[in-house]
Design an enzyme around this catalytic site. Sequence first.
Site, mmCIF file in Angstrom:
data_model
loop_
_atom_site.group_PDB
_atom_site.id
_atom_site.type_symbol
_atom_site.label_atom_id
_atom_site.label_comp_id
_atom_site.label_asym_id
_atom_site.label_seq_id
_atom_site.Cartn_x
_atom_site.Cartn_y
_atom_site.Cartn_z
ATOM 1 N N ASP A 1 0.857 -1.193 0.000
ATOM 2 C CA ASP A 1 0.000 0.000 0.000
ATOM 3 C C ASP A 1 0.886 1.234 0.000
ATOM 4 O O ASP A 1 0.741 2.140 0.827
ATOM 5 C CB ASP A 1 -0.913 -0.022 1.229
ATOM 6 C CG ASP A 1 -2.049 0.993 1.132
ATOM 7 O OD1 ASP A 1 -2.443 1.341 0.009
ATOM 8 O OD2 ASP A 1 -2.548 1.422 2.189
ATOM 9 N N ASN B 1 1.936 6.965 2.920
ATOM 10 C CA ASN B 1 2.682 5.997 3.724
ATOM 11 C C ASN B 1 4.188 6.160 3.566
ATOM 12 O O ASN B 1 4.954 5.268 3.938
ATOM 13 C CB ASN B 1 2.265 4.567 3.364
ATOM 14 C CG ASN B 1 0.956 4.166 4.018
ATOM 15 O OD1 ASN B 1 0.583 4.724 5.048
ATOM 16 N ND2 ASN B 1 0.261 3.207 3.431
ATOM 17 N N ASP C 1 3.493 1.844 7.974
ATOM 18 C CA ASP C 1 2.221 1.131 7.804
ATOM 19 C C ASP C 1 2.317 -0.006 6.793
ATOM 20 O O ASP C 1 1.838 0.097 5.657
ATOM 21 C CB ASP C 1 1.104 2.099 7.414
ATOM 22 C CG ASP C 1 -0.276 1.459 7.571
ATOM 23 O OD1 ASP C 1 -0.343 0.329 8.095
ATOM 24 O OD2 ASP C 1 -1.258 2.091 7.177
#
Length: 330
Positions: free
Chosen positions: A206, A211, A223
């Site tokens: 992701d 992030n 994350d």
Amino acid sequence: MSEHAEPSQPYATLDPNCVLGALESLGLRPDGRFLALNSYENRVYQIWIEEDAPLVAKFYRPARWSDAAIREEHAFACELAGHEIPVCAPLVLNGETLHEFGGFRFAVYPRRGGRAPELDDSKVLEWIGRFLGRIHAVGATRLFEYRPALDIASFGEEPREYLLANDFLPPELLTPWRAIVDMALDGVRRAFERAGDVRSIRLHGDCHPGNILWSPDGPHFVDLDDCRSGPAVQDLWMLLSGERDAQQRQLIDVLTGYEDFAKFDPRELHLIEALRTLRLIHYSAWIARRWNDPAFPAAFPWFNTQRYWEERVLELREQVAAMDEAPLVV
């Protein structure tokens, strides 16, 4: 993300006493101050510690991941950190990275500051690319055992069925939405066929700009909650934006740094728009699954309106066309 709906108000009992008590159970001494950080899937708090630096505690959404899958996420983060890659890894406290308190599983992290990276700067993209290459060089050494893979079934077909089965679509948009999703998934399948048998590795999963935190020392990655196995380009395409010419320049900048540490298979360029399409379908189902969580209607008030689904139909029509265009080049 979870493939099932969840019970109403999964965090109802995660009150301040529970949050602070969780850290106290590990022998830490919070001073009573804490701040909720921006997170919808989990609950994440910055917590001040007596006579020490603040820490960050992440309370995992109940029933989303197995303990084994969470520990595998933690092990991957620690493995990357062990190679001096700037990834925020959980702290080992009392011999463990995964803890339980008050019915919640949680992990504790060092606090990391930073700002959003300036993705219009070629040097920033190259710097990010170097670290992504290092992440993938480590990720390619073996596959996950308990984390899921990024595939058409879990990111496209199953979310489609969930949305149809749970009456989220307005009746007048049901037929056009279903038709365009079917066309989009056919386009995704063709893109994967064109790419061929590309390699699957352990990914961040992701890696959008939110992030990646930028500091004077460069990027660091946070994350890994969605880390999974899949093609390397999954961690690259979310750094690309704008018109085709802009995306082409951005891709070259990223790969200039990336290929210092990992070889990129150009066949994966066929997957960029296909992966973007899967993310769009999956995203709608993700919000739908979480709709019983009070945080979601508050954060996404536009979801499930007539206009929302009309825009999704138009968006997927654009993706069908994009997947038929020639891919970017290297």
